[in-house]
Design a protein around this motif. Sequence first.
Motif, mmCIF file in Angstrom:
data_model
loop_
_atom_site.group_PDB
_atom_site.id
_atom_site.type_symbol
_atom_site.label_atom_id
_atom_site.label_comp_id
_atom_site.label_asym_id
_atom_site.label_seq_id
_atom_site.Cartn_x
_atom_site.Cartn_y
_atom_site.Cartn_z
ATOM 1 N N UNK A 24 0.860 -1.004 0.064
ATOM 2 C CA UNK A 24 -0.185 0.018 0.079
ATOM 3 C C UNK A 24 0.823 1.271 -0.119
ATOM 4 N N UNK A 25 0.503 2.327 -0.859
ATOM 5 C CA UNK A 25 1.293 3.475 -1.024
ATOM 6 C C UNK A 25 0.206 4.776 -1.384
ATOM 7 N N UNK A 26 0.816 5.731 -1.260
ATOM 8 C CA UNK A 26 0.173 6.999 -1.674
ATOM 9 C C UNK A 26 0.968 7.577 -2.795
ATOM 10 N N UNK A 27 0.569 8.492 -3.695
ATOM 11 C CA UNK A 27 1.169 8.690 -4.858
ATOM 12 C C UNK A 27 1.554 10.293 -4.609
ATOM 13 N N UNK A 28 2.825 10.658 -4.400
ATOM 14 C CA UNK A 28 3.222 11.973 -3.998
ATOM 15 C C UNK A 28 3.859 12.663 -5.516
ATOM 16 N N UNK A 29 3.700 13.890 -5.465
ATOM 17 C CA UNK A 29 4.214 14.672 -6.629
ATOM 18 C C UNK A 29 5.804 14.771 -6.366
ATOM 19 N N UNK A 30 6.297 14.676 -7.595
ATOM 20 C CA UNK A 30 7.729 14.703 -7.419
ATOM 21 C C UNK A 30 8.314 16.005 -6.657
ATOM 22 N N UNK A 31 9.365 16.088 -6.125
ATOM 23 C CA UNK A 31 9.900 17.143 -5.180
ATOM 24 C C UNK A 31 10.465 17.960 -6.254
ATOM 25 N N UNK A 32 10.597 19.205 -5.909
ATOM 26 C CA UNK A 32 11.276 20.567 -6.772
ATOM 27 C C UNK A 32 12.572 19.970 -7.124
ATOM 28 N N UNK A 33 12.949 19.904 -8.492
ATOM 29 C CA UNK A 33 14.167 19.513 -9.168
ATOM 30 C C UNK A 33 14.291 18.102 -9.598
ATOM 31 N N UNK A 34 13.235 17.376 -9.357
ATOM 32 C CA UNK A 34 13.245 15.904 -9.563
ATOM 33 C C UNK A 34 12.110 15.597 -10.572
ATOM 34 N N UNK A 35 12.174 14.598 -11.362
ATOM 35 C CA UNK A 35 10.995 14.192 -12.369
ATOM 36 C C UNK A 35 11.077 12.628 -12.634
ATOM 37 N N UNK A 36 10.199 12.063 -13.061
ATOM 38 C CA UNK A 36 10.049 10.840 -13.514
ATOM 39 C C UNK A 36 8.863 10.617 -14.696
ATOM 40 N N UNK A 37 9.349 9.972 -15.805
ATOM 41 C CA UNK A 37 8.372 9.954 -17.045
ATOM 42 C C UNK A 37 7.879 8.749 -17.003
ATOM 43 N N UNK A 38 7.991 7.687 -15.985
ATOM 44 C CA UNK A 38 7.610 6.254 -15.866
ATOM 45 C C UNK A 38 6.389 6.419 -14.860
ATOM 46 N N UNK A 39 5.729 5.171 -14.908
ATOM 47 C CA UNK A 39 4.480 5.016 -13.907
ATOM 48 C C UNK A 39 5.463 4.292 -12.895
ATOM 49 N N UNK A 40 4.909 4.449 -11.424
ATOM 50 C CA UNK A 40 5.355 3.725 -10.391
ATOM 51 C C UNK A 40 6.871 3.906 -10.094
#
Length: 559
Positions: free
Chosen positions: A543-559
């Motif tokens: 179980x987990x929550x989805x958090x927005x990427x922190x400033x200065x980081x990014x992911x372009x894939x799911x999970x």
Amino acid sequence: MLPWVNWYILIASLLLDLGSCCDYSESTCGARRPGDIVIGVLSPCHAKVETLDKRIQPERFNCTEFDLQSFVRTLAIIHTIDTINDSGFLPGIQLGYVICDTCSDASKAIQSAVHMLSINNTMSIQCDLIERPLVKAIIGARYSEVSIAVARLLGLNMVPQISTTSSVATLDDKIRFPSFLRTIPSDVHQTRALAQLMAHFEWNWVGVVSGDDDYGRVALQSFLKDAQDVHVCAAFHEVLPHYLGHSDSERRIQEVAEQIQSSKAQVVLLILKRELVEKLFEVMIRKGISRTWIASDSWSTSRRLATMKGINMIGDIFGLRFISGQNPGFKQFLKNLTPGPGAVNRFIEEYKDLRFGCSPEIQKHKDCLNSKPAAQCPLPGSLKLKSEFACKLPDPQKANDDFLTHAVDLSMAYSEKVATWSIAHALRALLKCNHSICSGERNLPPWKLLQELKKINFTLDKRQFFFDEYGNFASGYDLINWVRRRDGRYFEVIGEYNVMKSVVEISAASIEWGTPNKTIPESKCSESCPPGTSKKISMIYCCYNCSKCEEGTYTNVSN
């Protein structure tokens, strides 16, 4: 405090004293055939003991609910014994049998086992343990809780016990259960296979319902450990009373149904005996609840469940089954069912009365059909075994048909065939048999037969069989899918679990899923996290929550 051995001697003595006032030839052991060497069979030909929770003094066990599957498994042993006798495999030796009903209860099974060892007064409960009882080996019991109780008793005299269905891992302990063997793998492998099945389909959020008996408790703990190893989490685990007559059964089944309905888990593992699954499914069908169900071995190929009304509404069903195979001549044996020369079989008599006998209840149903539409004359559960020829035959005991060949999956009785042949191979070695004579002593002590059983290695139907160091067959499992058809379900093998490799192999392409879009259903605690977010794991791995990427980081894939 008496040593534990003496406690069992005391219990056996008390049971024998109780038996002195009862006719156990009818109430305890319902079938027998004399022989040079006698094999005992403990089988639940009835599913329950009436009013077990109200017993306040020693009295006869009133057993009810004739168990068709157990009955057919017992008949497979009789057929195999007849086959061995006719084959000359043991020259000059005729195998006999005595079959006792456990009624799915441990106390009743202990009583039956004591009776087996005391037939013809061969068991003398004194300071010394009996050396040479008439019964040299026992096949059974069906349920693990019953086998555990009986194994403690039989271990006193090292009487070999071979179960064809009791899979609980507890019985691997050869210090506590030195004379117990089985023709199936231990649940150590089954729960691992179940967890891998779930991981294969990425079901990481599942419910579990188990019984409160030894089998259910041990299998539950084993599964939870194996599931954790492959990152599968239990959304809930509920427990149902194993005893069918328990006063809380109906209430608990309703509560479990509500828990399943309210949970996000779309996959539910049922570690229960068939009768409890049937009661739970009746509630699910009535409520219109559909899930993906995973079956433990105890009900994974139940024809009764597969043909129950509304079974196609309940969702996809998968399960594991033990080795299965053919038993040549068995179908014909069932079509011409008779106790045979010199044999007595009260179970066959009871079955034929249930199938072909006349009763006020069936007469009332027939009268209803003569005066009203069939829809207004529902068939009572007690008449489900009835033939259309009931009340039309002069002697029900002489009647036969092919009902049993369709009502039960006969391939599941293959383990009974293997268990019986295991004893025959051990006897052939112990009795020094050649093609014409067996020169060894017939009145052998059971412990010698046990030692020989541990050494057997034989081929049957192009398969090799032997017991490992824990007394188990390392034979693996078939993975079963319950495929829909108009009148219920049929069983299709879609894969296997290899015990030696500890790997589930599945032919997923052959599965027709029951979901609206015909795709694999999901059962996850949390939805996927889309690009631009990351997982924030909670205390439970799945179980987990989805958090927005922190400033200065990014992911372009799911999970």
